[in-house]
Each structure stands twice: as C-alpha cells, then as structure tokens.
Scaffold this motif. Sequence first.
Motif, PDB file in Angstrom:
ATOM      1  N   GLY A   1      -3.695  38.168  31.091  1.00 52.10           N
ATOM      2  CA  GLY A   1      -4.226  39.452  31.541  1.00 52.10           C
ATOM      3  C   GLY A   1      -5.381  39.309  32.528  1.00 52.10           C
ATOM      4  N   VAL A   2      -5.373  38.262  33.332  1.00 56.13           N
ATOM      5  CA  VAL A   2      -6.512  37.974  34.199  1.00 56.13           C
ATOM      6  C   VAL A   2      -6.611  38.965  35.357  1.00 56.13           C
ATOM      7  N   LYS A   3      -7.853  39.192  35.779  1.00 56.83           N
ATOM      8  CA  LYS A   3      -8.135  40.016  36.943  1.00 56.83           C
ATOM      9  C   LYS A   3      -8.634  39.166  38.125  1.00 56.83           C
ATOM     10  N   ARG A   4      -9.172  37.973  37.797  1.00 54.21           N
ATOM     11  CA  ARG A   4      -9.635  37.073  38.847  1.00 54.21           C
ATOM     12  C   ARG A   4      -9.339  35.630  38.432  1.00 54.21           C
ATOM     13  N   VAL A   5      -8.782  34.865  39.375  1.00 51.05           N
ATOM     14  CA  VAL A   5      -8.505  33.450  39.157  1.00 51.05           C
ATOM     15  C   VAL A   5      -9.317  32.664  40.185  1.00 51.05           C
ATOM     16  N   ASN A   6     -10.261  31.862  39.704  1.00 51.43           N
ATOM     17  CA  ASN A   6     -11.057  30.991  40.559  1.00 51.43           C
ATOM     18  C   ASN A   6     -10.387  29.627  40.639  1.00 51.43           C
ATOM     19  N   LEU A   7     -10.466  28.996  41.800  1.00 50.43           N
ATOM     20  CA  LEU A   7      -9.839  27.685  41.976  1.00 50.43           C
ATOM     21  C   LEU A   7     -10.743  26.752  42.764  1.00 50.43           C
ATOM     22  N   LEU A   8     -10.823  25.506  42.298  1.00 53.71           N
ATOM     23  CA  LEU A   8     -11.439  24.418  43.063  1.00 53.71           C
ATOM     24  C   LEU A   8     -10.391  23.707  43.909  1.00 53.71           C
ATOM     25  N   CYS A   9      -9.163  23.697  43.427  1.00 55.24           N
ATOM     26  CA  CYS A   9      -8.079  22.937  44.042  1.00 55.24           C
ATOM     27  C   CYS A   9      -7.539  23.664  45.277  1.00 55.24           C
ATOM     28  N   THR A  10      -7.560  22.996  46.431  1.00 58.02           N
ATOM     29  CA  THR A  10      -7.044  23.633  47.644  1.00 58.02           C
ATOM     30  C   THR A  10      -5.538  23.843  47.569  1.00 58.02           C
TER      31      THR A  10
ATOM     32  N   PRO B   1     -16.595  27.920  48.185  1.00 63.24           N
ATOM     33  CA  PRO B   1     -17.504  28.798  48.929  1.00 63.24           C
ATOM     34  C   PRO B   1     -18.541  29.477  48.039  1.00 63.24           C
ATOM     35  N   VAL B   2     -18.187  29.755  46.784  1.00 60.27           N
ATOM     36  CA  VAL B   2     -19.159  30.346  45.852  1.00 60.27           C
ATOM     37  C   VAL B   2     -20.279  29.346  45.583  1.00 60.27           C
ATOM     38  N   ILE B   3     -19.902  28.076  45.377  1.00 60.01           N
ATOM     39  CA  ILE B   3     -20.896  27.025  45.156  1.00 60.01           C
ATOM     40  C   ILE B   3     -21.827  26.904  46.364  1.00 60.01           C
ATOM     41  N   LEU B   4     -21.249  26.920  47.559  1.00 61.18           N
ATOM     42  CA  LEU B   4     -22.065  26.820  48.771  1.00 61.18           C
ATOM     43  C   LEU B   4     -23.048  27.982  48.860  1.00 61.18           C
ATOM     44  N   GLN B   5     -22.590  29.182  48.548  1.00 66.58           N
ATOM     45  CA  GLN B   5     -23.477  30.355  48.630  1.00 66.58           C
ATOM     46  C   GLN B   5     -24.670  30.204  47.684  1.00 66.58           C
ATOM     47  N   LYS B   6     -24.418  29.679  46.486  1.00 70.43           N
ATOM     48  CA  LYS B   6     -25.506  29.510  45.521  1.00 70.43           C
ATOM     49  C   LYS B   6     -26.505  28.459  45.989  1.00 70.43           C
ATOM     50  N   LEU B   7     -26.009  27.447  46.697  1.00 71.50           N
ATOM     51  CA  LEU B   7     -26.906  26.429  47.231  1.00 71.50           C
ATOM     52  C   LEU B   7     -27.734  26.970  48.389  1.00 71.50           C
ATOM     53  N   GLU B   8     -27.060  27.607  49.332  1.00 76.34           N
ATOM     54  CA  GLU B   8     -27.751  28.056  50.536  1.00 76.34           C
ATOM     55  C   GLU B   8     -28.683  29.234  50.278  1.00 76.34           C
ATOM     56  N   SER B   9     -28.405  29.995  49.231  1.00 78.67           N
ATOM     57  CA  SER B   9     -29.274  31.130  48.897  1.00 78.67           C
ATOM     58  C   SER B   9     -30.525  30.704  48.139  1.00 78.67           C
ATOM     59  N   GLY B  10     -30.552  29.450  47.667  1.00 84.14           N
ATOM     60  CA  GLY B  10     -31.680  28.980  46.878  1.00 84.14           C
ATOM     61  C   GLY B  10     -31.560  29.277  45.403  1.00 84.14           C
ATOM     62  N   GLU B  11     -30.405  29.868  44.975  1.00 81.39           N
ATOM     63  CA  GLU B  11     -30.218  30.154  43.550  1.00 81.39           C
ATOM     64  C   GLU B  11     -30.253  28.865  42.734  1.00 81.39           C
ATOM     65  N   TRP B  12     -29.700  27.794  43.309  1.00 82.25           N
ATOM     66  CA  TRP B  12     -29.772  26.477  42.677  1.00 82.25           C
ATOM     67  C   TRP B  12     -30.771  25.618  43.440  1.00 82.25           C
TER      68      TRP B  12
ATOM     69  N   ALA C   1     -13.011  27.507  58.581  1.00 82.53           N
ATOM     70  CA  ALA C   1     -14.179  27.949  57.815  1.00 82.53           C
ATOM     71  C   ALA C   1     -14.189  27.318  56.430  1.00 82.53           C
ATOM     72  N   TYR C   2     -12.998  27.183  55.834  1.00 86.06           N
ATOM     73  CA  TYR C   2     -12.941  26.546  54.516  1.00 86.06           C
ATOM     74  C   TYR C   2     -13.292  25.062  54.623  1.00 86.06           C
ATOM     75  N   MET C   3     -12.794  24.391  55.662  1.00 83.07           N
ATOM     76  CA  MET C   3     -13.091  22.963  55.812  1.00 83.07           C
ATOM     77  C   MET C   3     -14.560  22.718  56.130  1.00 83.07           C
ATOM     78  N   ASP C   4     -15.256  23.729  56.634  1.00 84.36           N
ATOM     79  CA  ASP C   4     -16.699  23.613  56.843  1.00 84.36           C
ATOM     80  C   ASP C   4     -17.460  23.552  55.521  1.00 84.36           C
ATOM     81  N   VAL C   5     -16.913  24.166  54.482  1.00 84.87           N
ATOM     82  CA  VAL C   5     -17.651  24.337  53.229  1.00 84.87           C
ATOM     83  C   VAL C   5     -18.087  23.011  52.614  1.00 84.87           C
TER      84      VAL C   5
END
Length: 410
Positions: free
Chosen positions: A191-200, A226-237, A261-265
């Motif tokens: 019954g998922v509403k969102r599926v996150n993936l690390l695997c390209t 990209p979520v991980i990158l956002q947390k790094l660049e925002s200073g959250e981590w 853009a994905y390969m930049d991440v």
Amino acid sequence: MALLKPAKQFVEDACTRCGLCFSECPVMGLSVKTAREEIKRLIAGKPTRHVLRKCTSCFACDHLCPEGCNPTELVLQRWHEQYEREGLPVRARYYSPHEELNFRSYVVARMPSEERELLRQWSDRSPTEEILYPGCNIITTPLLTRTQALAGLDIRGTLDDCCGETYYRMGLFNEVQKVARRLERYFKTLGVKRVNLLCTAGCNMLMNVLPSYGVDFDFEVRPYLPVILQKLESGEWKIARKFQGTATIQESCYGKQLGQAYMDVPRRILQCIGLEVVEEKKRRNGALCCGIAGGFPPDSGYHILDVTRATLKSLLQARGTGADYTVSYCAGCQQMLSTGRVLFPLGGPVYHILELLSTALGETPEHSMGWRSRAFLAGILRHQVPRTLSRRRYRIPEIPETPPPLGTAP
C-alpha cells in the motif's frame, strides 16, 4: 506468445545509417565503415560480426546518436528475438535473479547472522506508506544502510522482489513483463505511496521501463541520492571528518538514463565531503560498464572471459586516473569491481559512496567487501565456470506472480 518490445523503440525512419552509434561506442569503437555495415545489418535483421556479440547494452549509443534513434533498443530487440529462437547457454542460469541458487543467493546464504537479521526485517510485507526499496545489490551488501543518511527509512524488499533490470538489459522482455506484474502485486500489498531508491537500475526500471509493460504503479518513485545531497548542501547534516585527496567515479550505466543532473549528484556529494573528483577517460554518457554487462549478449550468456575482460577494462581505467579512491554509487558496480580485484589487485579498494559519506558524518562504517568479494568469486567458480564449455541451452523457468516462501539457497 507474441514478441514483446523494449520500453523505448528504435526509430528506423530517422536513422541515417551514419554508424556514429558504434564507431563512438566506448566498448567497441568500430571503424566508421564497419559501424555503418553493422547498423545496416541490425536493421535488416541479419547476423552481425561485432555488435550482437560484443555490445554491453550500456545505453551509450542512445546518447551518441545525433538523430535520437535509440540504437540500444534495436540491439535489445534482436537479442530478444535470438533468445526466443535459441534460449541461453546453460551457464547463464547462475546469473538469473529468480533461480533459487544464483550468484546473489549464494552470498546471502553465507552472510553473518547480523546481516541475515536485517534481511529478515526487510522481508516484512505489512502495510506501510513509504519505503526504501533496496534492490538486489543493496540486499547483498546490507550494512551499507547502517548510516544516519538513511535513518528513519522503512527498508522493504527481498531478492524475490527483483526489479528485473538484468532481464531488460539482455532483451528478455517476456520475463520483464512477468516481473512487472509481480512487483505491481508486491507494492499494492504494501500500500505504498512513495518508493525511495538508491539503486539507479531500480530508478530507471520503476520510472521508465516497467510502467510501459501495462502495470499500475500508483505511487511516487523518488531517487534518494538527490535527497542526500540536499541535506548536505543545506547544512542539515554537519561534516565531522572531511576527506582530503581525490576520487574517481565508476558510472552506473543507468546514470545515463537518469540524465546529466543525476550524474552530477554523486560528484557534488564527494565534493561536499572534501574530495576532488578526477574523471575517467570514458565517463558520463560514454562510461564503461563495471563488467557484468560483458556477459549480457545471448551468445555470451555470462561467459567468464567476457565478464572478466569487461571488469578488467574498468579497473585499469580507474587506476589510470591515479585517484586515491574509486567510488561507486551503485552497489552492483562496487561488488563487480571488488570481485575483479580479487583476481587483479589493481589500485585500492572500491567504495560505495554511502561508506565515504558515513565516515564524513562521523560514523565508522564496516567495509565488508573483502569476504563478500571472495564469496562471489567462489560461487562463480563452483557453480558457473563448470558449465562454461557446455553446449546446452536453457530457457528461464516460469516466474510466479507471487514469490515463494522466504529461504536461502545452499
């Protein structure tokens, strides 16, 4: 059974037969004259001298083609037709993701109890709205997930819930359709509403391939790097241990499919933790496969020499950069190159980007590819190599829409 087709189609009317797809191919690099002959033979449905035996379906030619004709998909279609006529060499059976005993299940059965307990938890099929879908390669290296970078994510999936990307890369479209139906049922059960993936590979299959096989994925698919990158660049981590030195990247073949853009991440993540990226000669849209795809052509059927040659090329290219770290953002690439290093100890260890990130965040990740690489190699030597010279052919058995009870192969 009617022959199925790839998710995208080769656009024959737009093809000028210029041969650029195969003359600029990072794997084959044929002469322009030979490349033009090969594309003409492929279009006509005739045997080829090079492409059908040497292509690694890395998608580079789709991006090289000036007319956007999708030549990779023409190769996949011809491979599909060949498989329907002839089947595969029996040696390919050890690499089939739905065989009880395969190169991944062999390693999983030898995991320490701590790792097997993680996999048991991930096999939970109770309802949940958001998951991290690990994919087969993370499942065979589950300790990669032990980092605050993935904290709070509900990880769900087993080897039986494979996305079928190797079937697709080999042109086995009927098997891809069966996997699509099986995964549709799996995700509806959760019954998922969102599926996150690390695997390209999983990202491309769930976003771009499997929906074209008539299934209803009524959930958001979110690439998680990209979520991980956002947390790094925002200073959250906060970075606790900044690296010094250089890193080169083993590109995922599916990175090409997800875009520049994905390969930049991963490059930006490495820069955030202090590493300077040194690019390989063949990179981004023209990158080499890690090696496993050297065995994808039906005539190869994962022949050990084809896979070894392809892996060695990537190892040599990484070493040629002189970088301090070889980094993959695909766990499968890490496993392939690490296994290749058992035979050819070229350069230093191959790291998954999560391992370096975890260290930068102040954690102490366990780099467990040592025993794992040897286990991959032992399984191949024991169960696949003895079939190398066999002339027997086989067809992939029926894939049930519901997976069997959980268990491990011997």
